[in-house]
Scaffold this motif. Structure first.
Motif, PDB file in Angstrom:
ATOM      1  N   VAL A 185      65.564  34.050  29.095  1.00 43.24           N
ATOM      2  CA  VAL A 185      65.208  32.864  29.885  1.00 43.24           C
ATOM      3  C   VAL A 185      63.707  32.877  30.153  1.00 43.24           C
ATOM      4  O   VAL A 185      63.049  33.915  30.034  1.00 43.24           O
ATOM      5  CB  VAL A 185      65.988  32.836  31.216  1.00 43.24           C
ATOM      6  CG1 VAL A 185      67.483  32.740  30.961  1.00 43.24           C
ATOM      7  CG2 VAL A 185      65.659  34.046  32.085  1.00 43.24           C
ATOM      8  N   PRO A 186      63.142  31.722  30.526  1.00 43.37           N
ATOM      9  CA  PRO A 186      61.715  31.708  30.886  1.00 43.37           C
ATOM     10  C   PRO A 186      61.428  32.646  32.053  1.00 43.37           C
ATOM     11  O   PRO A 186      62.239  32.782  32.975  1.00 43.37           O
ATOM     12  CB  PRO A 186      61.461  30.246  31.272  1.00 43.37           C
ATOM     13  CG  PRO A 186      62.552  29.469  30.615  1.00 43.37           C
ATOM     14  CD  PRO A 186      63.742  30.375  30.590  1.00 43.37           C
ATOM     15  N   ALA A 187      60.278  33.276  31.998  1.00 42.60           N
ATOM     16  CA  ALA A 187      59.876  34.208  33.051  1.00 42.60           C
ATOM     17  C   ALA A 187      58.461  33.887  33.504  1.00 42.60           C
ATOM     18  O   ALA A 187      57.636  33.398  32.718  1.00 42.60           O
ATOM     19  CB  ALA A 187      59.962  35.649  32.563  1.00 42.60           C
ATOM     20  N   LEU A 188      58.200  34.168  34.755  1.00 44.87           N
ATOM     21  CA  LEU A 188      56.877  33.981  35.343  1.00 44.87           C
ATOM     22  C   LEU A 188      56.477  35.295  35.991  1.00 44.87           C
ATOM     23  O   LEU A 188      57.198  35.820  36.839  1.00 44.87           O
ATOM     24  CB  LEU A 188      56.925  32.858  36.390  1.00 44.87           C
ATOM     25  CG  LEU A 188      55.630  32.540  37.135  1.00 44.87           C
ATOM     26  CD1 LEU A 188      54.556  32.038  36.176  1.00 44.87           C
ATOM     27  CD2 LEU A 188      55.900  31.505  38.240  1.00 44.87           C
ATOM     28  N   VAL A 189      55.336  35.828  35.572  1.00 46.45           N
ATOM     29  CA  VAL A 189      54.834  37.096  36.099  1.00 46.45           C
ATOM     30  C   VAL A 189      53.614  36.783  36.972  1.00 46.45           C
ATOM     31  O   VAL A 189      52.658  36.144  36.506  1.00 46.45           O
ATOM     32  CB  VAL A 189      54.462  38.065  34.970  1.00 46.45           C
ATOM     33  CG1 VAL A 189      53.907  39.370  35.534  1.00 46.45           C
ATOM     34  CG2 VAL A 189      55.672  38.347  34.082  1.00 46.45           C
ATOM     35  N   LEU A 190      53.658  37.236  38.215  1.00 49.19           N
ATOM     36  CA  LEU A 190      52.621  36.917  39.190  1.00 49.19           C
ATOM     37  C   LEU A 190      52.082  38.203  39.797  1.00 49.19           C
ATOM     38  O   LEU A 190      52.823  39.163  39.999  1.00 49.19           O
ATOM     39  CB  LEU A 190      53.201  36.036  40.307  1.00 49.19           C
ATOM     40  CG  LEU A 190      53.903  34.749  39.857  1.00 49.19           C
ATOM     41  CD1 LEU A 190      54.603  34.086  41.039  1.00 49.19           C
ATOM     42  CD2 LEU A 190      52.913  33.799  39.217  1.00 49.19           C
ATOM     43  N   VAL A 191      50.778  38.207  40.122  1.00 47.86           N
ATOM     44  CA  VAL A 191      50.185  39.399  40.721  1.00 47.86           C
ATOM     45  C   VAL A 191      48.887  39.039  41.426  1.00 47.86           C
ATOM     46  O   VAL A 191      48.151  38.145  40.994  1.00 47.86           O
ATOM     47  CB  VAL A 191      49.941  40.492  39.654  1.00 47.86           C
ATOM     48  CG1 VAL A 191      48.850  40.074  38.676  1.00 47.86           C
ATOM     49  CG2 VAL A 191      49.620  41.836  40.283  1.00 47.86           C
ATOM     50  N   GLY A 192      48.621  39.728  42.529  1.00 52.26           N
ATOM     51  CA  GLY A 192      47.337  39.581  43.190  1.00 52.26           C
ATOM     52  C   GLY A 192      46.277  40.407  42.487  1.00 52.26           C
ATOM     53  O   GLY A 192      46.521  41.559  42.101  1.00 52.26           O
ATOM     54  N   ALA A 193      45.097  39.839  42.318  1.00 53.86           N
ATOM     55  CA  ALA A 193      44.031  40.536  41.587  1.00 53.86           C
ATOM     56  C   ALA A 193      43.644  41.851  42.255  1.00 53.86           C
ATOM     57  O   ALA A 193      43.218  42.794  41.575  1.00 53.86           O
ATOM     58  CB  ALA A 193      42.807  39.626  41.471  1.00 53.86           C
ATOM     59  N   SER A 213      57.298  34.369  28.643  1.00 55.98           N
ATOM     60  CA  SER A 213      56.716  34.527  29.974  1.00 55.98           C
ATOM     61  C   SER A 213      55.340  33.906  30.079  1.00 55.98           C
ATOM     62  O   SER A 213      54.637  33.730  29.079  1.00 55.98           O
ATOM     63  CB  SER A 213      56.631  36.012  30.352  1.00 55.98           C
ATOM     64  OG  SER A 213      55.618  36.661  29.638  1.00 55.98           O
ATOM     65  N   ARG A 214      54.991  33.596  31.310  1.00 58.38           N
ATOM     66  CA  ARG A 214      53.642  33.189  31.674  1.00 58.38           C
ATOM     67  C   ARG A 214      53.132  34.149  32.743  1.00 58.38           C
ATOM     68  O   ARG A 214      53.910  34.637  33.562  1.00 58.38           O
ATOM     69  CB  ARG A 214      53.621  31.746  32.188  1.00 58.38           C
ATOM     70  CG  ARG A 214      54.010  30.718  31.131  1.00 58.38           C
ATOM     71  CD  ARG A 214      53.852  29.301  31.642  1.00 58.38           C
ATOM     72  NE  ARG A 214      54.215  28.331  30.604  1.00 58.38           N
ATOM     73  CZ  ARG A 214      54.145  26.999  30.747  1.00 58.38           C
ATOM     74  NH1 ARG A 214      53.729  26.494  31.916  1.00 58.38           N
ATOM     75  NH2 ARG A 214      54.486  26.194  29.770  1.00 58.38           N
ATOM     76  N   LEU A 215      51.836  34.376  32.726  1.00 59.20           N
ATOM     77  CA  LEU A 215      51.202  35.292  33.672  1.00 59.20           C
ATOM     78  C   LEU A 215      50.184  34.532  34.500  1.00 59.20           C
ATOM     79  O   LEU A 215      49.402  33.748  33.964  1.00 59.20           O
ATOM     80  CB  LEU A 215      50.512  36.437  32.926  1.00 59.20           C
ATOM     81  CG  LEU A 215      49.611  37.367  33.745  1.00 59.20           C
ATOM     82  CD1 LEU A 215      50.417  38.170  34.756  1.00 59.20           C
ATOM     83  CD2 LEU A 215      48.829  38.300  32.813  1.00 59.20           C
ATOM     84  N   HIS A 216      50.202  34.771  35.807  1.00 62.74           N
ATOM     85  CA  HIS A 216      49.181  34.185  36.674  1.00 62.74           C
ATOM     86  C   HIS A 216      48.671  35.250  37.624  1.00 62.74           C
ATOM     87  O   HIS A 216      49.454  35.929  38.294  1.00 62.74           O
ATOM     88  CB  HIS A 216      49.743  33.002  37.475  1.00 62.74           C
ATOM     89  CG  HIS A 216      48.695  32.264  38.245  1.00 62.74           C
ATOM     90  ND1 HIS A 216      47.997  31.193  37.715  1.00 62.74           N
ATOM     91  CD2 HIS A 216      48.205  32.443  39.502  1.00 62.74           C
ATOM     92  CE1 HIS A 216      47.134  30.747  38.615  1.00 62.74           C
ATOM     93  NE2 HIS A 216      47.230  31.493  39.696  1.00 62.74           N
ATOM     94  N   VAL A 217      47.362  35.397  37.680  1.00 59.57           N
ATOM     95  CA  VAL A 217      46.700  36.351  38.563  1.00 59.57           C
ATOM     96  C   VAL A 217      46.031  35.574  39.696  1.00 59.57           C
ATOM     97  O   VAL A 217      45.265  34.641  39.456  1.00 59.57           O
ATOM     98  CB  VAL A 217      45.660  37.190  37.801  1.00 59.57           C
ATOM     99  CG1 VAL A 217      44.971  38.167  38.746  1.00 59.57           C
ATOM    100  CG2 VAL A 217      46.317  37.933  36.640  1.00 59.57           C
ATOM    101  N   PHE A 218      46.324  35.979  40.943  1.00 58.01           N
ATOM    102  CA  PHE A 218      45.771  35.303  42.112  1.00 58.01           C
ATOM    103  C   PHE A 218      44.516  36.022  42.576  1.00 58.01           C
ATOM    104  O   PHE A 218      44.582  37.147  43.081  1.00 58.01           O
ATOM    105  CB  PHE A 218      46.798  35.278  43.250  1.00 58.01           C
ATOM    106  CG  PHE A 218      48.027  34.478  42.941  1.00 58.01           C
ATOM    107  CD1 PHE A 218      48.079  33.123  43.212  1.00 58.01           C
ATOM    108  CD2 PHE A 218      49.124  35.088  42.353  1.00 58.01           C
ATOM    109  CE1 PHE A 218      49.208  32.387  42.909  1.00 58.01           C
ATOM    110  CE2 PHE A 218      50.266  34.368  42.054  1.00 58.01           C
ATOM    111  CZ  PHE A 218      50.308  33.006  42.328  1.00 58.01           C
TER     112      PHE A 218
END
Length: 248
Positions: A185-193, A213-218
């Motif tokens: 399934v679609p996945a979203l990977v998130l993390v604080g910088a 997956s998609r990755l987003h760094v905050f």
């Protein structure tokens, strides 16, 4: 288009109010389920977890009770590891997987020792000293006073026995790295910088392992970007939810 229910799994040593900005943002447009894990928050007193997979079993039982047949499952830190265990246990109910500030590997021998030592300390000393020490690792030193107060309050409100039990259970969790390569399934990977508990490199490795997956760094966030950068977090999560809704 049907809005898929969103299930939010909190981290350690927090409770469901960790997800308040997300519940407020999404509850008007879809069903949001944000439980207190066994031993945390308003869950049944003295019901500490005895093994890590018990968390996933509890979530599955809750979904049965609420008649939630399918969901997007999101977890942060320990909650992300619980979300992975949920996917291992009941992948057919999960339409999207959100893994925030977490990592999939089993504990190292040193990690096992550290978690057991911390469990012993919490039972001996209580939560306040620990909360004071780790607050500015959970959230960045420059986080808002309101966010710091919320996070500190959640930590100090957690019963030491429950926190210790979870640490011991978490020390024995399985390795999910191979599982990630088989997520369909679609996945979203998130993390604080600025997360030092689960650095960006861990998120990048999960992103590489997950097939969709998609990755987003905050930027400007540490271990709890959902609180530290709530508006940006909600925007990224909202886009992911819309994509899963369209696919489903």
């Amino acid at each position: 288009m049907t809005a898929i229910p969103l299930v939010l799994v909190h981290g350690h040593p927090f409770d469901h109010t960790m997800w308040r900005p997300q519940t407020e943002a999404f509850a008007a447009s879809r069903r949001v389920v944000a439980p207190d894990l066994r031993g945390y928050g308003a869950s049944v007193p003295d019901a500490e977890v005895d093994r890590f997979e018990r968390f996933a079993q509890d979530i599955e039982a809750l979904l049965d009770e609420l008649a939630v047949r399918a969901c997007v499952l999101a977890g942060l830190s320990m909650g992300g590891q619980i979300a992975m265990d949920c996917y291992r246990r009941f992948p057919g109910r999960i339409r999207g997987l959100v893994l925030a500030d977490t990592f999939p590997a089993a504990e190292t021998p040193e990690g096992v020792r550290v978690r057991h030592a911390m469990a012993d300390r919490l039972e001996r000393e209580g939560m306040r000293g620990y909360a004071d020490e780790v607050l500015e690792k959970m959230v960045a030193p420059y986080a808002s006073p309101a966010v710091k107060a919320h996070v500190h309050g959640m930590m100090t409100a957690t019963r030491p026995a429950a926190a210790a039990a979870a640490l011991r259970a978490r020390a024995a969790r399985p390795d999910y790295r191979d599982l990630l390569t088989r997520v369909t399934v679609p996945a979203l990977v998130l993390v604080g910088a600025d997360d030092t508990y689960t650095p960006v490199a861990e998120a990048e490795a999960m992103h590489a392992a997950l097939p969709q997956s998609r990755l987003h760094v905050f930027e400007g966030a540490a271990h709890l970007p959902n609180l530290e950068r709530a508006e940006e977090f909600n925007s990224v999560l909202g886009e992911f939810l819309a994509r899963v809704d369209a696919r489903s």
